[in-house]
Design a protein around this motif. Structure first.
Motif, PDB file in Angstrom:
ATOM      1  N   VAL A 181     -15.175 100.023  21.668  1.00 34.74           N
ATOM      2  CA  VAL A 181     -14.099 100.043  22.651  1.00 34.74           C
ATOM      3  C   VAL A 181     -12.770 100.431  21.994  1.00 34.74           C
ATOM      4  N   PHE A 182     -12.480  99.872  20.831  1.00 29.07           N
ATOM      5  CA  PHE A 182     -11.219 100.178  20.144  1.00 29.07           C
ATOM      6  C   PHE A 182     -11.165 101.650  19.749  1.00 29.07           C
ATOM      7  N   SER A 227     -12.784 104.126  21.158  1.00 30.28           N
ATOM      8  CA  SER A 227     -12.661 104.912  22.388  1.00 30.28           C
ATOM      9  C   SER A 227     -11.225 104.887  22.899  1.00 30.28           C
ATOM     10  N   ASP A 228     -10.586 103.730  22.827  1.00 29.32           N
ATOM     11  CA  ASP A 228      -9.185 103.625  23.259  1.00 29.32           C
ATOM     12  C   ASP A 228      -8.298 104.569  22.448  1.00 29.32           C
ATOM     13  N   ALA A 260      -6.175 107.764  23.885  1.00 34.23           N
ATOM     14  CA  ALA A 260      -4.722 107.844  23.689  1.00 34.23           C
ATOM     15  C   ALA A 260      -4.333 109.193  23.103  1.00 34.23           C
ATOM     16  N   TRP A 303     -10.890 105.663  31.410  1.00 34.72           N
ATOM     17  CA  TRP A 303     -10.520 104.560  30.520  1.00 34.72           C
ATOM     18  C   TRP A 303     -10.705 103.209  31.205  1.00 34.72           C
ATOM     19  N   HIS A 357     -14.399 102.474  31.530  1.00 29.20           N
ATOM     20  CA  HIS A 357     -14.970 102.129  30.226  1.00 29.20           C
ATOM     21  C   HIS A 357     -14.610 100.701  29.836  1.00 29.20           C
ATOM     22  N   GLN A 358     -13.361 100.327  30.062  1.00 31.95           N
ATOM     23  CA  GLN A 358     -12.928  98.965  29.753  1.00 31.95           C
ATOM     24  C   GLN A 358     -13.684  97.945  30.598  1.00 31.95           C
TER      25      GLN A 358
END
Length: 234
Positions: A28-29, A31-32, A36, A84, A87-88
């Motif tokens: 997740v991190f 992908s974030d 961005a 996003w 996904h989250q």
């Protein structure tokens, strides 16, 4: 001295829950961070008035001339933001990942990070509207498909947290599915008219039409919560 018993050949060791959860968080991190970067690159492509533009009238004329680029930016930004959020909402319920999930997540990120390119291609001055539009819409649809397949890997591998709310998962997947259907439907329209982008305005109607699909997904997730069975057997 205490003896340690070697694991039997072929035996599998249970991965600690904390390690599995940490693996999901790393995905997740990462992908974030990629998302961005994609949004930043998207904004950097926005045209701004140069030295040859003078006065209020000149700036307004420039903004009007480049209106298609600004609208394309808004569409792409909204699409990336929707990805996003989905996904989250989906991977917060994953207890871990495996090779299949990571691979499809990487392909999804490839589609996301290519959106600044496909957006610029769509609004370029090349005289090939059908090709430009098809590449853009297809990339958007493929991104949604990749995200759906990535999360399907979580379900099939039994990596879903207990008591995961079916409605939350179903709603997130329904939004992604709506994007896929909307962009796919616009592709054949582009072969007929240059106003094919108006199909994207039908997004809310497509979302309503997919309510039965959302209920089906919620039932599937609910069955997994209740029985723990593989999604393929539901």
């Amino acid at each position: 001295m205490a003896e340690t018993t070697a694991p039997r050949p072929g035996a599998t060791q249970e991965e600690p829950e904390e390690a599995r959860h940490h693996s999901s968080e790393r995905l997740v991190f990462f992908s974030d961070a990629v998302i961005a970067i994609a949004i930043t690159l998207l904004a950097l492509e926005l045209p701004i008035p140069g030295e040859g533009v003078h006065g209020n009238a000149g700036v307004l004329r420039f903004l009007h001339e480049h209106l298609p680029e600004y609208l394309a930016f808004l569409v792409s930004f909204t699409t990336i933001a929707t990805h996003w959020m989905a996904h989250q909402r989906l991977f917060r319920y994953a207890t871990g990942t495996n090779g299949r999930v990571v691979r499809w997540n990487l392909v999804w990120l490839l589609m996301i990070v290519s959106m600044p390119f496909t957006t610029r291609l769509l609004t370029s001055e090349a005289d090939a509207f059908q090709v430009q539009f098809t590449i853009y819409a297809a990339a958007q649809a493929l991104a949604g498909l990749c995200l759906t397949v990535a999360f399907a890997g979580v379900l099939k591998s039994g990596l879903l947290r207990p008591r995961t709310p079916p409605a939350g998962v179903a709603d997130a997947l329904a939004w992604v599915t709506t994007m896929v259907v909307t962009f796919v439907l616009s592709i054949p329209v582009a072969l007929i008219t240059p106003w094919a982008s108006l199909c994207w305005v039908l997004f809310p109607l497509v979302r309503i039409a997919l309510r039965p699909v959302e209920r089906r997904i919620a039932d599937t997730v609910g069955a997994l919560n209740a029985t723990g069975r593989d999604i393929a057997s539901v």
